[in-house]
Design a protein around this motif. Structure first.
Motif, PDB file in Angstrom:
ATOM      1  N   GLU A   1       1.024  -1.153   0.027  1.00 45.07           N
ATOM      2  CA  GLU A   1       0.070  -0.031   0.149  1.00 45.07           C
ATOM      3  C   GLU A   1       0.877   1.272  -0.076  1.00 45.07           C
ATOM      4  O   GLU A   1       1.774   1.284   0.931  1.00 45.07           O
ATOM      5  N   GLU A   2       0.841   2.189  -1.132  1.00 41.91           N
ATOM      6  CA  GLU A   2       1.547   3.350  -1.093  1.00 41.91           C
ATOM      7  C   GLU A   2       0.849   4.422  -0.754  1.00 41.91           C
ATOM      8  O   GLU A   2      -0.490   4.670  -0.741  1.00 41.91           O
ATOM      9  N   LYS A   3       1.353   5.391   0.064  1.00 42.50           N
ATOM     10  CA  LYS A   3       0.683   6.598   0.772  1.00 42.50           C
ATOM     11  C   LYS A   3       1.772   7.794   0.548  1.00 42.50           C
ATOM     12  O   LYS A   3       3.164   7.432   0.239  1.00 42.50           O
ATOM     13  N   THR A   4       0.950   9.015   0.133  1.00 43.30           N
ATOM     14  CA  THR A   4       1.732  10.069   0.042  1.00 43.30           C
ATOM     15  C   THR A   4       1.719  11.110   1.246  1.00 43.30           C
ATOM     16  O   THR A   4       0.673  11.389   1.539  1.00 43.30           O
ATOM     17  N   LEU A   5       2.889  11.382   1.583  1.00 43.62           N
ATOM     18  CA  LEU A   5       2.898  12.383   2.874  1.00 43.62           C
ATOM     19  C   LEU A   5       2.703  13.572   2.514  1.00 43.62           C
ATOM     20  O   LEU A   5       2.916  14.025   1.232  1.00 43.62           O
ATOM     21  N   PRO A   6       2.341  14.505   3.417  1.00 40.05           N
ATOM     22  CA  PRO A   6       2.087  15.875   3.034  1.00 40.05           C
ATOM     23  C   PRO A   6       3.261  16.639   2.211  1.00 40.05           C
ATOM     24  O   PRO A   6       3.198  17.521   1.516  1.00 40.05           O
ATOM     25  N   SER A   7       4.304  16.250   2.782  1.00 39.35           N
ATOM     26  CA  SER A   7       5.720  16.548   2.293  1.00 39.35           C
ATOM     27  C   SER A   7       5.833  16.131   0.656  1.00 39.35           C
ATOM     28  O   SER A   7       6.858  16.702   0.080  1.00 39.35           O
ATOM     29  N   GLY A   8       5.028  15.453   0.251  1.00 40.68           N
ATOM     30  CA  GLY A   8       5.184  15.129  -0.978  1.00 40.68           C
ATOM     31  C   GLY A   8       5.912  13.480  -1.348  1.00 40.68           C
ATOM     32  O   GLY A   8       5.901  13.000  -2.181  1.00 40.68           O
ATOM     33  N   SER A   9       6.565  13.251  -0.184  1.00 40.55           N
ATOM     34  CA  SER A   9       7.070  11.833  -0.107  1.00 40.55           C
ATOM     35  C   SER A   9       6.227  10.659  -0.262  1.00 40.55           C
ATOM     36  O   SER A   9       5.329  10.831   0.363  1.00 40.55           O
TER      37      SER A   9
END
Length: 859
Positions: free
Chosen positions: A52-60
């Protein structure tokens, strides 16, 4: 080498998730299909995880792997390879030389127990040739020496379709359609298993390094070549890309366009396929797996799995631009075309081009900047806005957002360096001049031309005037204030003229000539004003400034009237009004009257007489003080004499009175000639002036266009004057002899002989007498010829008459008139040459000949 951050390394499976806290077992192979991640271990286990891929608020990005099932395959050896066949929901597992089929989710073996035995390595054909959607094509390296086998794998069975022999023992294989790319013991080859045709690529030493054979696209492979090169090869055996240079001991490689990612003992290196440069290096020890799965690059150690997450290409490009690495950014942007929808790419690429253009501009690389601006279709106002005050105050332009550059204005860009400022302004002048007449200027013509005018004026550039005298869109308020600020008053006048404010233009130019304002643009500004007024269609403007131009120079100023196009002279410029205006300016008046009489050839007595009087007054005025007549007086006298000779419209008696007693004998002679007083005119020429050639010319002039007798009479008068009493008799005698000898044809010899003195010898008049005799003989012979011709013609007429009289005509009461068709009642008739007979009264009333007599008439 300058680094680029193209990937970030993100952990996916840690050792604890994979093996727990056991020391036994290690990761041997990896497969990824969508969210499904499979791991094969050294102790013959297969693990299934969900990613499962997630994108953090920082964009990473981060990955979470959830373990689903794991299964022991029942062998004692390690799992060598895993390949997912999602269309069949099967996982192909190579372990202990056997390829087993297990279910992708349950990891249970297929009930049929179908498997492929005797395999050391295998590859799936991602460009299958079978056309059957319910099977996959698998190519294996067989345990048989130098053998490749091709299988069709179904959900629960396998079928061998081809067995191919190879020149050497194969070590690694990749397949595309019918083509196999093989790493043999000593070389790489391309083998068509359908036809058996083989193509050698390049040598390879299996003892020195591990072979790498990767299918990277349709009919193209990536190979580990000699000398630490990553080589590209097509199925045709050629390379369409330049090689990349990586480590000598590369373990694995993959392609994530536009990059080639390679793994060695200590690092992950990233090379660009576009310019072959190494872009990034990531430390990564103990790695032994590097593979790409549908664009996702996975690396692994014996204890964990990691994913190389590519940064968005736009972010990479912006990072390169921020580092002023323009060429690399453009190469990367071009290469991104294949991965981005066309419309989105075009928008993105145009913006990148413009950003790159401003970077080059800031580095004073103007040629490169101009090309980038052109390719990116720059709104030129974006560039103009960098220059303070160049955009018109009325311009509604706002800069692009997000901004294309980081500069507030030119001063910040150049940090106040005036030499750089000057170079930037010269570039903008050149660039605006190039684009102003192209589609780049569409809709922005006023902003562009106004900015260009300001640059020209500030730099005192010659092209300022060229801009203003051709079609332009300079805004008057901004441009006028700027030109006045830089004291470009002549150019300001041109601007007024272009905007149909001729009165303001001329008034400004007059102020320059008068010295009220200073502008040295044109040293001939007065002549320019005269020329401008000459072609002006505004009569009020011309009359308003007529006195000014005439006061400065009468001969030049009068050109506003004399050089005006004829079609405009009829409107607002009546000759009488102009003459009235010019009375204060005698030189101008003479020039204007010459224009009317000589150029326009107006047949009006008043103009001819007036011009003659002005000539005469000037001659008389100059005569007392210059007895020998200087060039100017001689020129005026010549003009006067030509006018008196050529014109027939002036008042002769009036001019005769003006010349009487004025010491102008030649002019008086011409006037006497106009009055047909030839004897008096010749007397003046012969006795007063003793100008014998002039006397002969007079006879020719006055007899031009007249009959020969008139000319003969003039020459006889001249001869009589020569032979008459008076001074200078010997000279007149010689002149008379010359006259007779040179113009013998103009005299009646009989009359001349009666006038000549008896003392003259025949020898003296020999040319005259010979000519007279010759003319007489010629005349007599001509008369004889004419008389002979007349007699011949008369004889012909007589003959015709005799023929007519010799034929008889019979008239009877049956004969009818050819005109009225009535019979003849008396023997009186008219006969026509065609034989027709008519009544006399019918012939008198009709003028056409009747038709021939009818054939039925009796005579």
């Amino acid at each position: 080498m300058m680094s680029t951050k193209a990937f970030t390394l993100v952990p996916a499976i840690e050792q604890e998730q994979l093996l727990g806290y056991r020391d036994r077992g290690s990761l041997e192979c990896v497969e990824c299909c969508g969210r499904n991640l499979y791991v094969g271990t050294s102790d013959c286990f297969v693990y299934h995880f969900l990613l499962e891929e997630k994108t953090l608020p920082s964009g990473s990005a981060t990955f979470t792997a959830t373990r689903q099932l794991h299964r022991h395959l029942g062998f004692k050896k390690a799992v060598s390879e895993l390949r997912a066949a999602s269309a069949l929901s099967r996982l192909l597992v190579l372990c202990d030389g056997c390829i087993s089929l297990v279910h992708m989710l349950s990891l249970e073996p297929v009930p049929s127990g179908a498997r492929i035995k005797g395999a050391t390595a295998f590859a799936l054909n991602e460009n299958p040739v079978s056309g059957d959607p319910f099977c996959v094509e698998v190519c294996i390296i067989s345990v048989k020496r130098r053998t490749i086998q091709v299988f069709l794998v179904y959900e629960d069975r396998v079928q061998i379709v081809r067995e191919v022999s190879t020149p050497e023992q194969p070590l690694a294989v990749a397949v595309d359609g019918h083509f196999l790319c093989l790493a043999l013991t000593t070389q790489y080859i391309i083998l068509n298993y359908s036809t058996g045709a083989a193509q050698d690529l390049f040598p390879f030493c299996s003892e020195e390094r591990r072979p790498i054979v990767k299918r990277i696209g349709r009919q193209e492979f990536l190979l580990a070549g000699p000398g630490g090169l990553g080589m590209f090869a097509t199925v045709a055996g050629i390379s369409q890309r330049a090689p990349v240079r990586w480590s000598e001991n590369v373990i694995g490689a993959a392609v994530c366009f536009p990059y080639v990612v390679a793994l060695d003992d200590e690092f992950i290196t990233v090379h660009s396929m576009l310019d072959q440069q190494q872009k990034q290096t990531l430390p990564f020890k103990e790695g032994h797996i590097l593979q790409d799965f549908e664009g996702r690059v996975i690396v692994a150690t014996s204890k964990g799995v990691y994913i190389l997450v590519p940064l968005p290409l736009e972010k990479q490009i912006q990072d390169l631009l921020a580092s002023r690495r323009v060429e690399e950014a453009l190469v990367l942007a071009k290469g991104a075309r294949r991965n981005i929808p066309k419309e989105k790419f075009q928008v993105m690429y145009r913006r990148i081009l413009l950003q790159a253009g401003f970077i080059q501009f800031a580095q004073l690389q103007f040629l490169e900047a101009k090309e980038l601006f052109r390719s990116g279709q720059l709104d030129v106002r974006e560039l103009i806005s960098l220059y303070p005050l160049l955009l018109p105050a009325s311009s509604s332009f706002t800069r692009s957002h997000p901004p294309l550059h980081e500069f507030a204005d030119l001063n910040q860009l150049t940090q106040g360096d005036q030499d750089k400022v000057a170079k930037c302004k010269r570039f903008l002048m050149s660039y605006l001049n190039e684009v102003r007449s192209t589609e780049v200027a569409n809709g922005h013509e006023e902003d562009i031309d106004t900015a260009l005018l300001k640059l020209y004026a500030e730099a005192d550039h010659d092209s300022l005037l060229d801009l203003l005298v051709t079609e332009n869109f300079c805004l008057l308020p901004d441009s006028a204030a700027w030109l006045e600020k830089h004291k470009k008053y002549f150019a300001l006048g041109l601007l007024y003229h272009y905007n149909h404010q001729d009165a303001a233009a001329v008034q400004l130019w007059v102020s320059i000539v008068n010295g009220d304002v200073q502008d040295s643009t044109r040293s001939d500004l007065y002549e320019y004003i005269v020329d401008f007024l000459t072609y002006s269609i505004d009569p009020d403007l011309v009359w308003r400034h007529a006195d000014w131009v005439l006061q400065r120079n009468q001969e030049v100023g009068v050109q506003v009237f004399t050089k005006r196009p004829l079609d405009e002279q009829q409107s607002g410029f009546n000759p009488d009004d102009i003459i009235s205006c010019l009375k204060k300016y005698p030189q101008a008046l003479v020039k204007y009257l010459e224009h009317l009489v000589t150029d326009r050839k107006l047949q009006k007595e008043e103009y001819h007489t007036h011009l003659a009087v002005l000539y005469l007054d000037e001659v008389l005025q100059q005569k007392p003080c210059t007895p020998n007549q200087d060039a100017e007086v001689t020129e005026t006298q010549t003009k006067l004499r030509r006018l008196l000779q050529e014109s027939d419209l002036y008042r002769v008696h009036f001019l005769m009175d003006r010349t009487r007693g004025a010491g102008l004998p030649l002019e008086s002679a011409i006037l006497h000639g106009k009055l047909e007083q030839h004897e008096e005119a010749l007397r003046i020429l012969v006795h007063e002036l003793a100008d014998f050639p002039a006397a002969e010319d007079y006879c020719l002039w006055r007899s031009e266009g007249r009959d020969p007798s008139y000319r003969q009479r003039l020459f006889h008068l001249l001869l009589a004057v020569y032979l008459g009493p008076g001074p200078a008799a010997p000279e007149r005698t010689v002149a008379a002899v010359d006259l007779l000898n040179h113009h013998s044809m103009e005299f009646d010899a009989a009359q001349v002989l009666q006038l000549l003195p008896g003392t003259w010898s025949v020898q003296l008049l020999r040319p005259f007498l010979m000519g007279a005799v010759r003319d007489s003989i010629h005349a007599r012979r001509t008369t004889q010829v004419a008389m002979g011709l007349a007699k011949s013609e008369n004889l012909i007429y007589k003959y015709d008459k005799m023929k007519l009289k010799g034929s008889s005509v019979r008239l009877s009461d049956k004969k009818v008139c050819q005109m009225c068709q009535n019979p003849f009642l008396e023997p009186v008739f008219v006969r026509y040459p065609n034989g027709g007979l008519v009544h006399t009264h019918c012939a008198a009333s009709r003028h056409t000949e009747p038709s021939s007599p009818s054939t039925g008439a009796r005579t």
